[in-house]
Motif scaffolding. Structure first.
Motif, PDB file in Angstrom:
ATOM      1  N   GLY A  98       0.756  -1.253   0.164  1.00 55.88           N
ATOM      2  CA  GLY A  98      -0.192   0.072   0.027  1.00 55.88           C
ATOM      3  C   GLY A  98       0.612   1.563   0.959  1.00 55.88           C
ATOM      4  O   GLY A  98       0.474   2.677  -0.233  1.00 55.88           O
ATOM      5  N   ALA A  99       2.164   1.461   0.106  1.00 55.78           N
ATOM      6  CA  ALA A  99       3.041   2.559   0.151  1.00 55.78           C
ATOM      7  C   ALA A  99       3.092   2.774  -1.353  1.00 55.78           C
ATOM      8  O   ALA A  99       3.138   1.725  -2.247  1.00 55.78           O
ATOM      9  CB  ALA A  99       4.292   2.328   0.052  1.00 55.78           C
ATOM     10  N   ASP A 100       3.036   3.793  -1.090  1.00 57.80           N
ATOM     11  CA  ASP A 100       3.271   5.310  -2.638  1.00 57.80           C
ATOM     12  C   ASP A 100       4.093   6.745  -2.587  1.00 57.80           C
ATOM     13  O   ASP A 100       3.621   6.975  -3.225  1.00 57.80           O
ATOM     14  CB  ASP A 100       1.524   5.211  -3.511  1.00 57.80           C
ATOM     15  CG  ASP A 100       0.621   6.196  -2.198  1.00 57.80           C
ATOM     16  OD1 ASP A 100       1.523   6.476  -1.181  1.00 57.80           O
ATOM     17  OD2 ASP A 100      -0.593   6.064  -2.919  1.00 57.80           O
ATOM     18  N   GLY A 101       4.433   6.452  -1.676  1.00 52.84           N
ATOM     19  CA  GLY A 101       5.722   7.886  -1.682  1.00 52.84           C
ATOM     20  C   GLY A 101       5.772   7.796   0.101  1.00 52.84           C
ATOM     21  O   GLY A 101       5.688   7.065   0.958  1.00 52.84           O
ATOM     22  N   ILE A 102       6.731   8.765   0.513  1.00 54.55           N
ATOM     23  CA  ILE A 102       6.908   9.745  -0.433  1.00 54.55           C
ATOM     24  C   ILE A 102       8.121  10.309  -0.724  1.00 54.55           C
ATOM     25  O   ILE A 102       8.934  10.193  -1.642  1.00 54.55           O
ATOM     26  CB  ILE A 102       5.991  11.242   0.691  1.00 54.55           C
ATOM     27  CG1 ILE A 102       4.410  11.190   0.876  1.00 54.55           C
ATOM     28  CG2 ILE A 102       6.530  12.771  -0.648  1.00 54.55           C
ATOM     29  CD1 ILE A 102       4.184  12.001   1.409  1.00 54.55           C
ATOM     30  N   LYS A 103       9.029  10.705   0.181  1.00 58.93           N
ATOM     31  CA  LYS A 103      10.570  11.031   0.630  1.00 58.93           C
ATOM     32  C   LYS A 103      11.463  11.327   1.809  1.00 58.93           C
ATOM     33  O   LYS A 103      11.197  10.798   2.676  1.00 58.93           O
ATOM     34  CB  LYS A 103      10.510  12.690   0.636  1.00 58.93           C
ATOM     35  CG  LYS A 103      11.567  13.414   0.035  1.00 58.93           C
ATOM     36  CD  LYS A 103      11.523  13.317  -1.190  1.00 58.93           C
ATOM     37  CE  LYS A 103      14.019  13.862  -1.756  1.00 58.93           C
ATOM     38  NZ  LYS A 103      14.387  12.387  -1.320  1.00 58.93           N
ATOM     39  N   THR A 104      12.571  10.137   1.015  1.00 58.18           N
ATOM     40  CA  THR A 104      13.567   9.988   1.868  1.00 58.18           C
ATOM     41  C   THR A 104      14.734  10.759   2.217  1.00 58.18           C
ATOM     42  O   THR A 104      14.625  12.033   1.721  1.00 58.18           O
ATOM     43  CB  THR A 104      14.043   8.972   1.345  1.00 58.18           C
ATOM     44  OG1 THR A 104      15.126   9.397   0.107  1.00 58.18           O
ATOM     45  CG2 THR A 104      13.874   7.615   0.991  1.00 58.18           C
TER      46      THR A 104
END
Length: 558
Positions: free
Chosen positions: A218-224
């Motif tokens: 279910g993960a779709d983002g966002i930023k590291t």
């Protein structure tokens, strides 16, 4: 030889920097401060937090704000995805992670956005900031102003890329707020953060977050983000069973440690989040003193091959002249009296006002249709879905509000017999229109109505003519029983684009969306495209099938 020597020197500097960073991070007693938070993205409710308000180093989570402002500028028409940006020496000199830009090089904003979002390229982020504000210092001040307008109380930015700088601080809470605004304010760009790799012009770059995206359902983002001072940071979003969460972790000890903490955080959130929470998107930013960030047309960067130019439409109506009478038709007594300066009887004043208001609205809407046709062309020749800055929608909305019809106009059914004016003169049937105004004396006059502003796909069934007038009936998908769910497929710059996206999506996913109602809802900053009249199971299934086709969506509950 000199070029080869320079390349080797840069390579040596990179590995030296990486080695020193690794040694410092693994040194005994060294650990970046830890903070974590998870919220229900639908409502903004905090489900768990730990040290979430502490001012810490955000690292490359900073680029979320750089991208947010870039999306703002595209939406306002001040810049486009095809704008060519000239790379400065300052941008080209940024340390890794880098796209490899060279001073004086020209590259499209589209590729800079891809490199900043996917590879977390520092040189690309700095180039974006300089293209928008002229220099990085001014852009950082704008970043801070935008953060305050979004409700990020503990954030101050000093650069566009997140490299450690004195005073460059944020919090886990603030970065989660920013992630939620990215999701709701610019859904048309949000799918960028879930791509595993992308062509950034100079090279194909890989997503720094691909391990987490592949590992968590279910993960779709966002930023590291990562720096020695910040540790391993991550703002992530995931959707399961109609629940959408956004979470942030600061101060992870490694990529694996950070990802493991994020997974536990999201598991906790999905366990606590209610299934049928209402979807309440965050309010758009409210800038103190108005919008101070627009630039003049003369200051816009150059555009490759003339692409991405903005069409500015100003349709504010200052006057509403009375249209000339049709050839061969008699001028009504009231209108003739007005033209000659005579005073009309008291009982005819209201119908005359209604006629003038309706004619003004009709003329205004004809102007809008002409402007839309000139700016967008036909449906087949319209702007591409990715570019949403072709029309200044705000101007149209302001013009519509300024020329709104008189509230005394009441829509009625189409009469089946000729209307009679106060003088008793019979009006031909061709002149009759489906609106009536009743004056104080009870006399019925039929002015010209404003055209419908509802979506063109509504099914309207007119009643059969009868002796008595009956109201028109609008037929739509029934929402009785449990058909109160919907599927949102994005926010667009114009109602035309939203309608087109709905139609295309329904054609792609006919099995689950064929019986739904396409609905375009005006919102601040654009038009939301939504399918309504679904059950919860239908909405969940439709969204899963759309996401499998790389079409971004989210379900909406009652």
């Amino acid at each position: 030889m000199a070029s080869l020597f320079g390349h080797l020197a840069r390579l040596f500097s990179f590995w030296l920097f990486a080695g020193l960073a690794s040694l410092l991070a693994s040194a005994p007693g060294f650990a970046a401060p830890y903070a974590a938070i998870v919220i229900d993205a639908r409502t903004g409710e905090v489900l768990y937090s730990e040290n979430a308000e502490a001012r810490l180093h955000p690292a490359s989570l900073t680029k979320m704000m750089t991208l947010y402002i870039a999306f703002e500028e595209i939406q306002r028409g001040n810049i486009s995805l095809d704008t060519m940006v000239t790379v400065s020496k300052h941008a080209a000199a940024q340390p890794p992670s880098r796209l490899g830009l060279r001073a004086g090089q020209k590259i499209s904003l589209r590729n800079l956005i891809r490199a900043a979002a996917i590879k977390s390229a520092n040189d690309a982020a700095t180039a974006i900031g300089e293209a928008i504000s002229g220099n990085e210092a001014d852009f950082a001040r704008r970043m801070t102003r935008t953060a305050k307008a979004l409700g990020m109380r503990n954030t101050t930015f000093k650069n566009a890329n997140g490299l450690t700088a004195q005073g460059h601080l944020s919090s886990a809470m603030d970065m989660t707020i920013l992630g939620r605004h990215l999701f709701y304010d610019f859904p048309q760009y949000y799918n960028l953060f879930s791509r595993r790799s992308v062509d950034a012009g100079l090279a194909t770059v890989n997503n720094t977050n691909r391990r987490f995206l592949d590992a968590y359902k279910g993960a779709d983002g966002i930023k590291t983000g990562y720096t020695v001072a910040a540790g391993f940071n991550l703002t992530a979003s995931a959707e399961r069973g109609g629940k959408r969460l956004i979470a942030t972790v600061f101060g992870g000890k490694s990529t694996a440690d950070r990802n493991a903490k994020m997974m536990k955080l999201l598991d906790l959130g999905f366990g606590k989040a209610p299934r049928n929470a209402p979807v309440n998107p965050p309010a758009p930013p409210s800038y103190q003193g108005g919008d101070e960030m627009l630039v003049a047309d003369a200051d816009l960067p150059e555009v490759a091959n003339g692409a991405g130019k903005t069409v500015r439409v100003n349709m504010q109506i200052a006057t509403s002249p009375r249209p000339l009478a049709r050839p061969g038709s008699a001028v009504p007594t009231q209108l003739a009296a007005a033209e000659t300066g005579e005073v009309a009887p008291a009982e005819t004043a209201q119908p005359e006002k209604a006629v003038a208001a309706a004619e003004a609205v009709d003329a205004m809407q004809d102007s809008i249709e002409g402007a839309l046709a000139a700016a967008l062309g036909t449906e087949e020749d319209g702007p591409p879905p990715e570019q949403t800055d072709a029309l200044d929608v705000e101007s149209i909305e302001l013009a519509s509000a300024a020329a709104a019809p008189d509230p005394s106009l009441t829509p009625q059914a189409r009469p089946s017999t000729p209307a009679v004016e106060p003088t008793g003169t019979s009006v031909p049937q061709a002149e009759i229109i489906p609106f009536q105004v009743v004056s104080a004396s009870g006399v019925t006059v039929s002015p010209r109505p404003a055209k419908r502003s509802a979506p063109i796909y509504d099914e309207v069934v007119a009643p059969a003519p009868s002796a008595e007038a009956e109201p028109e009936v609008v037929i739509s998908v029934s929402t009785s029983g449990d058909r109160h769910w919907g599927v949102n497929v994005g926010r667009f710059g114009s109602s035309f684009e939203a309608e087109r996206a709905l139609l295309r999506t329904q054609l792609v996913e006919t099995a689950t969306l064929g019986g739904s109602l396409r609905k375009v809802m005006p919102r601040s900053g654009g038009f939301e495209a939504t399918f309504m009249g679904l059950t919860q199971d239908q909405a969940d299934l439709a969204c899963r099938r759309l996401q499998a086709r790389a079409i971004q969506c989210f379900t909406m509950g009652p």
